[in-house]
Scaffold this motif. Sequence first.
Motif: not given
Length: 340
Positions: A196-197, A209, A54, A244, A239-241
């Motif tokens: 995951d966000s 993260t 992340r 995602d 926060y993102v991957t």
Amino acid sequence: MLDAVKITEKVREVMEDKDFSGVVLCKHHGQPLFQMVRGYASRSDELVNNINTRFGIASGCKLFTAVSIGQLVEQGKFTLESTLKDVLNLTFPAWDPEITVHQLLTHTSGVPDYFDEDVMDDFSALWKDRPVYTMRNLSDFLPMFQDLPMKFAPGQQFHYNNAAFIVLGLIVEQYTGVAFTTCVEEHIFKRCGMQDSGYFKTDQLPRNTATGYIDADDGTWTSNIFSIPVQGGSDGGAYVTAPDMIRFWDALLGYTLLSEEMTRYLLTPHAHDEDEAYYGLGIWIELRENEVFKTHVMGFDPGVSFMSGVYPKHGVQLVVISNQESGPYPITLAVEEALV
């Protein structure tokens, strides 16, 4: 026909040359074209980045704010032409009462900004006299701009504005009755499958993260924990991957988040800056020969750099995300050179 091997090699060269830390993910017509990972999520512990790490995306998530507003419009709560005085129970004594929601979304409102890039370029300098650990809610930003005068008359010009998106987030909170971050996580992230966000607090980051790093010219570095607000909000900081973010593009363009009509309006150029960079609602739009070359978002904060776009003519989706202050731009250019 895109040459995945050739693009991958070019991107790898750029990543090595720029000492890139982060993730690059590219899909072509829904299928993986390439993905590459480099650098450390935690330098102290030598934990390497992975495809599902992340990362903070700074202003890259202004689009989430625009989608949230669009959802409320579609629910009949207000319209894009509703005025600020009619949609928010707060007073802005020096502001024009006729500012519209649409103008806030397109950076044409003329409201004062708490971080005016015409005046300053170091975001971390904001927190020298205001403890960054106190910045946990959207309302915490109000004293930084609420009583300042307008920069220009509403609709007069484009001027990128973070405070306008803070105001938009406050509108979302007023109409939903929950924190803006909760609203996005429930009505956007969950709907997209972005498991995951989230809007994580810098002092409570979940596992996997990446820590954001600020590199000095002498080779030393520090983390960005004292340089950005504790928790992000409607002007940035989620926060993102990388996977995602692809899920978000799929949901947005598949009309899962908004109707087809509202989505198309969001992706329509409504304003532009002096360099003819066009802006829709919370999203940048690049035109080439009067056609949309890409729709994209980007974000840059101390220890954060992010670019992600969709290239409709080429069927390409790209995410370049880093826990350093630079890197996504040259990588994005390397990919775009292969699309010409």
